[in-house]
Motif scaffolding. Structure first.
Motif, PDB file in Angstrom:
ATOM      1  N   HIS A   1      10.926  11.233 -84.375  1.00 16.82           N
ATOM      2  CA  HIS A   1      12.323  11.031 -83.991  1.00 16.82           C
ATOM      3  C   HIS A   1      12.628   9.542 -83.820  1.00 16.82           C
ATOM      4  O   HIS A   1      13.613   9.028 -84.358  1.00 16.82           O
ATOM      5  CB  HIS A   1      12.646  11.779 -82.691  1.00 16.82           C
ATOM      6  N   SER A   2      11.756   8.836 -83.095  1.00 19.83           N
ATOM      7  CA  SER A   2      11.998   7.406 -82.889  1.00 19.83           C
ATOM      8  C   SER A   2      11.946   6.633 -84.199  1.00 19.83           C
ATOM      9  O   SER A   2      12.756   5.739 -84.433  1.00 19.83           O
ATOM     10  CB  SER A   2      10.988   6.817 -81.898  1.00 19.83           C
TER      11      SER A   2
ATOM     12  N   MET B   1      15.112   7.210 -86.074  1.00 18.49           N
ATOM     13  CA  MET B   1      16.263   6.523 -85.504  1.00 18.49           C
ATOM     14  C   MET B   1      16.211   5.020 -85.792  1.00 18.49           C
ATOM     15  O   MET B   1      17.232   4.401 -86.085  1.00 18.49           O
ATOM     16  CB  MET B   1      16.345   6.772 -83.995  1.00 18.49           C
TER      17      MET B   1
ATOM     18  N   PHE C   1      19.027   3.079 -87.549  1.00 16.33           N
ATOM     19  CA  PHE C   1      19.705   1.958 -86.871  1.00 16.33           C
ATOM     20  C   PHE C   1      19.719   0.729 -87.783  1.00 16.33           C
ATOM     21  O   PHE C   1      20.741   0.070 -87.945  1.00 16.33           O
ATOM     22  CB  PHE C   1      19.006   1.613 -85.559  1.00 16.33           C
TER      23      PHE C   1
ATOM     24  N   ARG D   1      22.665  12.304 -78.144  1.00 18.33           N
ATOM     25  CA  ARG D   1      21.337  12.734 -77.663  1.00 18.33           C
ATOM     26  C   ARG D   1      20.231  12.101 -78.493  1.00 18.33           C
ATOM     27  O   ARG D   1      19.213  11.651 -77.961  1.00 18.33           O
ATOM     28  CB  ARG D   1      21.227  14.264 -77.728  1.00 18.33           C
ATOM     29  N   ASP D   2      20.435  12.064 -79.803  1.00 20.39           N
ATOM     30  CA  ASP D   2      19.431  11.446 -80.690  1.00 20.39           C
ATOM     31  C   ASP D   2      19.229   9.966 -80.337  1.00 20.39           C
ATOM     32  O   ASP D   2      18.098   9.471 -80.267  1.00 20.39           O
ATOM     33  CB  ASP D   2      19.884  11.529 -82.153  1.00 20.39           C
ATOM     34  N   ILE D   3      20.351   9.289 -80.161  1.00 19.33           N
ATOM     35  CA  ILE D   3      20.283   7.859 -79.827  1.00 19.33           C
ATOM     36  C   ILE D   3      19.564   7.666 -78.496  1.00 19.33           C
ATOM     37  O   ILE D   3      18.676   6.818 -78.359  1.00 19.33           O
ATOM     38  CB  ILE D   3      21.707   7.257 -79.756  1.00 19.33           C
TER      39      ILE D   3
ATOM     40  N   GLY E   1      17.374   9.512 -77.031  1.00 21.62           N
ATOM     41  CA  GLY E   1      15.934   9.769 -77.117  1.00 21.62           C
ATOM     42  C   GLY E   1      15.189   8.547 -77.618  1.00 21.62           C
ATOM     43  O   GLY E   1      14.160   8.151 -77.059  1.00 21.62           O
ATOM     44  N   ALA E   2      15.704   7.928 -78.672  1.00 17.15           N
ATOM     45  CA  ALA E   2      15.013   6.777 -79.242  1.00 17.15           C
ATOM     46  C   ALA E   2      15.097   5.568 -78.315  1.00 17.15           C
ATOM     47  O   ALA E   2      14.125   4.826 -78.171  1.00 17.15           O
ATOM     48  CB  ALA E   2      15.602   6.426 -80.611  1.00 17.15           C
TER      49      ALA E   2
END
Ligand SMILES: Cc1cc2nc3c(=O)[nH]c(=O)nc-3n(C[C@H](O)[C@H](O)[C@H](O)COP(=O)(O)O)c2cc1C
Ligand code: SF4
Ligand code: SF4
Ligand code: SF4
Ligand code: FES
Ligand code: FES
Lengths: 290, 547
Positions: free
Chosen positions: A93-94, A97, A101, B514-516, B518-519
């Motif tokens: 997930h990270s 993202m 980003f 929520r995704d943002i 989490g990261a």
């Protein structure tokens, strides 16, 4: 471990478990290196072998047991008893993202592996919409040797450290501003000829995104003539002085189009001076046709 | 470094400003190697030099940067990088005296301006630590800045420990402090010795009041036992968490107690020079504390004879500089970007040496622990918003939210409770159903909340909670140092998603938020990015805002 003269070396080692496998590595080895370094499967963006990692991009994150947050594998040394996981839903997930980003804010088209990782992690930089803020910077063309296109910059800090205390000690560029407005910049954004730049090109060498680029490469890309499949790389030694720096000449259609130095060269660690980096025109001063 | 030739030299006023910090320039400097070393050893004076320029001239010009670079043996790009990091500095011309108008949470809830509606002559400012006076504004700059309004405590109770001297007479009257038993705790600490002090602090259960709640005795012992010297003590008085004004109240009202507390802490960890990193906007606190320090020096309570001294370092408008490693970079004259941990401050902090960073309130607990053997079972709460008497309240840890609001006089006439921001913008939201919540970190954590820096901002039915979330998102976007991707870009994407949700156009944006979140929580370098989604997520989940 033994050293060349046969005595026991005092290099201590540590043991850790990475993805269920017990490994023993020299103390100080990073998690990334313990996993095989760049290309081992853990994505990396801001990391480069010749610069102390700033762990700024956060794409290489892994889980370490007992740590509240994820941990940057490119900079965190393995410690005794460490239990590391390099792939999980949380990690993915990270990574996804971070890829989104960056992909939604700067131009990663020249950054290696990005497309492949976007697929692997299901990253979709377009989901932030067309209104999403981007780093919009004009290409800075203020000298004949190299250009700066900060709309491609991921702020890996490598050029700053290469220009500063880690290699060149010129301190011509630094990060100015804060947050999303932070940019690599000379003082007050003066042009390179007005700055203290010595055109060593060591910043270009470490830039992972193509934000810093030889003017020769930039011009050819603009003209649509840049074609790496037609290029050969020739290793040689710089003839300008007695240091004898290793050079890699990138040659297309019988012309040198850029010069790098092997990052693993014991003499240069990838660094050159202006003569080795840019002083190649005389090598191809061909008599004109008439 | 290459010499750069430029045509415009720094003006006389700019040179004088720089010389007020560095002294006159010596022509030899920069030409011989030893002198060069001396010059570069002054890098920690960069921030004071930038302040001197900004205060006197109003802004920091290109020639001034070049001149500073020469004086400090640094490059102009490095100086520019630092100057451009701080919110209080300007790199373009402006008047020396500026009005800073708060556009932050408590003030906009009280009808103050937003970034769009603020008077264009004024500087829109994040929370000024005057939330009890909302809407607030201050004046900064010039030779003799007019002191900002004092922040007041309310509802002082008989048994107050931390606030006992607040509002009681002249805060810089040293004789009064001594007559009130001042410096007797320090004397007792000398008898106890470092280990004795640390045992007493450990027995009191004191934990950090700056937000992270780390056991103070453990921190001190870790520094005390480091072989590398010198050891450093930094009092973190950067207080920039929106809604927080307790540290300011303590310093403005009881500066000698902070000095005594720092002297005791320095005995415990073995340090000879304590530093107070004071928020740049806190001019009154600066004046009060520097006067108190001067008087202690004159009385031999600080300085060479006392074996301990205190220096104030003025911040320059950067929330991130309250982060315990960013503080080191800021003091050393670099950009206030957080460092990697490990190594931790206790082993490698200021100048790479062992350092204890403690919040003002944490330190102020120490004298009564040492002198009276008290438990550290009380905390300061910063009450603001829709209560009758906003201000700082001292209460036992574990007091319920409802009881605390009652101590602030209860809700204002006609107000109905809608939400309470607990712990600051990095904290979370409680709702009307939470009045029985005990304000104790362990208990709050079970429901995903935190006491943080003691913020209790009470919102009634008139407050636009969506606008509050917008501002929280904008705050983190503004204050991100920009070093790491999850926070630098995540705070921007978070703000964009909230804007879309606020205008009712973003169905998918709740899951995007929520995704943002989490990261940012998992992958950011420091606490700023790691907590930048907390309050927003808590408003969505606990209060249903934006849904
Ligand atoms: C972005 C950020 C800002 C912070 N600002 C402050 C501050 O203004 N004052 C403070 O005492 N602690 C602040 N902290 C917490 C400090 O990092 C640190 O934990 C604290 O000063 C330690 O002191 P304590 O143990 O006495 O609480 C901040 C943390 C972060 C991540
Ligand atoms: S070319 Fe060399 S001197 Fe110029 S900015 Fe790049 S690293 Fe610095
Ligand atoms: S210009 Fe290149 S090397 Fe420099 S910070 Fe940006 S991406 Fe990194
Ligand atoms: S989390 Fe934010 S404030 Fe902290 S280092 Fe990263 S960018 Fe800077
Ligand atoms: S590659 Fe490790 S943080 Fe960027
Ligand atoms: S002073 Fe305005 S919100 Fe704190």
């Amino acid at each position: 471990m033994t050293t060349i003269d046969g005595t026991a070396s005092d290099t201590a080692t540590v043991e850790a478990i990475i993805d269920g496998v017990t490994v023993r590595v020299a103390e100080g080895t990073t998690i990334l290196d313990a996993c095989g370094g760049r290309g081992c499967g853990i994505p990396t963006l801001c990391y480069g072998e010749t610069i102390t990692p700033r762990n700024a991009c956060r794409v290489c994150m892994v889980e370490v047991e007992g740590s509240r947050t994820l941990v940057p594998s490119c900079s965190r040394p393995v410690t005794e008893g460490m239990v590391v996981t390099t792939r999980s839903e949380r990690i993915d997930h990270s990574r996804r993202m971070v890829l989104e980003f960056l992909g939604s804010s700067v131009d990663l088209s020249l950054t290696d592996h990005v497309e492949e990782w976007n697929t692997e992690y299901g990253a979709d930089p377009t989901r932030y919409g067309s209104e999403a803020a981007r780093v919009d910077e004009p290409v800075r063309i203020d000298n004949d040797l190299y250009i700066r296109d900060y709309s491609k910059c991921i702020l890996c800090y490598q050029c700053v450290d290469a220009c500063g205390e880690q290699w060149q000690n010129s301190f011509v560029i630094d990060i100015a501003g804060r947050g999303f407005d932070a940019r690599v910049s000379t003082e007050h954004d003066v042009s390179l000829p007005d700055s203290g730049c010595v055109y060593c090109g060591n910043c270009i060498q470490v830039c992972p995104t193509g934000a810093l680029m030889f003017t020769s490469e930039y011009t050819m890309r603009q003209a649509g003539t840049w074609d790496e499949s037609r290029q050969t790389q020739v290793d040689t030694v710089c003839g300008y002085c007695g240091v004898g720096c290793n050079l890699t000449l990138h040659v297309q259609d019988d012309s040198i189009v850029k010069v790098t130095s092997p990052a693993d060269s014991g003499i240069t660690s990838g660094n050159l001076c202006v003569k080795g980096r840019f002083g190649f025109q005389h090598a191809q001063n061909r008599p004109s046709a008439d | 470094m290459e010499a750069i030739k430029r045509t415009t030299p720094a003006s006389d006023a700019e040179r004088e400003a720089i010389e007020s910090v560095l002294g006159p320039s010596d022509d030899r400097l920069g030409r011989d190697a030893v002198a060069g070393h001396v010059v570069r050893g002054q890098r920690h004076l960069l921030l004071p030099c930038l302040h001197a320029l900004n205060d006197r001239i109003g802004w920091i010009s290109s020639p001034a940067i070049d001149h500073l670079a020469t004086r400090l043996g640094a490059s102009p790009a490095e100086i520019h990088a630092v100057a451009s990091f701080y919110g209080l500095f300007s790199l373009s011309p402006r008047e020396p005296v500026q009005r800073h108008v708060c556009i932050d949470l408590a003030c906009r809830a009280a009808g103050g301006p937003t970034e769009h509606s603020v008077d264009h002559e004024a500087h829109p400012a994040p929370c000024l630590g005057l939330c009890d006076r909302a809407p607030a504004a201050i004046t900064i700059g010039g030779h003799d800045p007019e002191p900002d309004p004092a922040s007041a405590a309310v509802d002082r109770a008989e048994d107050d420990v931390l606030l006992r001297r607040v509002g009681a007479g002249d805060p810089v009257d040293l004789d009064a402090y001594l007559a009130d038993g001042g410096f007797s705790a320090l004397e007792r600490a000398r008898d106890l010795g470092p280990e004795g002090i640390i045992s007493a602090v450990e027995a009191s259960g004191l934990t950090g009041r700056g937000g992270a709640g780390f056991p103070t005795a453990r921190k001190w012992d870790a520094v005390r036992t480091q072989p590398v010297t010198p050891h450093h003590l930094i009092c973190n008085a950067d207080e920039s968490e929106p809604g927080t004004f307790k540290d300011r109240t303590l310093i403005e009202n009881d500066p000698y107690a902070l000095i005594e507390s720092m002297a005791i802490a320095s005995l415990a960890i073995g340090c000879e020079l304590g530093r107070v990193y004071l928020r740049g906007e806190y001019l009154r606190a600066h004046l009060t504390l520097s006067t108190a320090i001067e008087r202690c020096r004159s009385a031999g309570l600080l300085g060479a004879l006392a074996g301990f001294d205190i220096e104030i370092i003025r911040g320059a408008g950067a929330y991130i500089c309250g982060e315990e490693t960013a503080i080191f970079n800021s003091i050393e004259g670099y950009r206030g970007e957080p460092r990697n941990k490990p190594p931790f401050p206790f082993e490698s902090g200021l100048f790479g040496e062992p350092t204890a960073v403690n919040n003002v309130e944490t330190l102020m607990n120490v004298p009564s622990i040492i002198a009276e053997g008290r438990q550290a079972d009380r905390r300061l709460f910063c009450l603001s918003g829709a209560v009758r008497r906003p201000g700082v309240i001292e209460a036992p840890i574990g007091i319920t939210l409802g009881a605390l609001i009652e101590r602030a006089g209860g809700l204002r006439e006609g107000s109905e409770l809608r939400a309470v921001m607990l712990g600051g913008a990095a904290g979370g939201f409680a709702g009307p159903a939470d009045l029985d919540l005990p304000l104790d970190d362990a208990r709050l954590r079970e429901v995903g909340l935190t006491l943080g820096s003691g913020v209790v901002m009470v919102h009634d039915q008139h407050v636009d909670l969506v606008d509050q979330l917008r501002r929280i998102a904008a705050f983190f976007r503004d204050e991100s140092c920009g070093q790491c991707v999850p926070c630098r870009v995540g705070t921007v994407r978070q703000e964009e998603a909230i804007e879309r949700l606020a205008s009712g156009t973003g169905e998918a944006d709740l899951s995007l938020l929520r995704d943002i979140a989490g990261a940012m929580r998992d992958a950011s370098i420091c606490g700023l990015g790691q907590t930048a989604a907390n309050a927003i997520q808590s408003a969505v989940v606990r209060l249903g805002v934006l849904t």
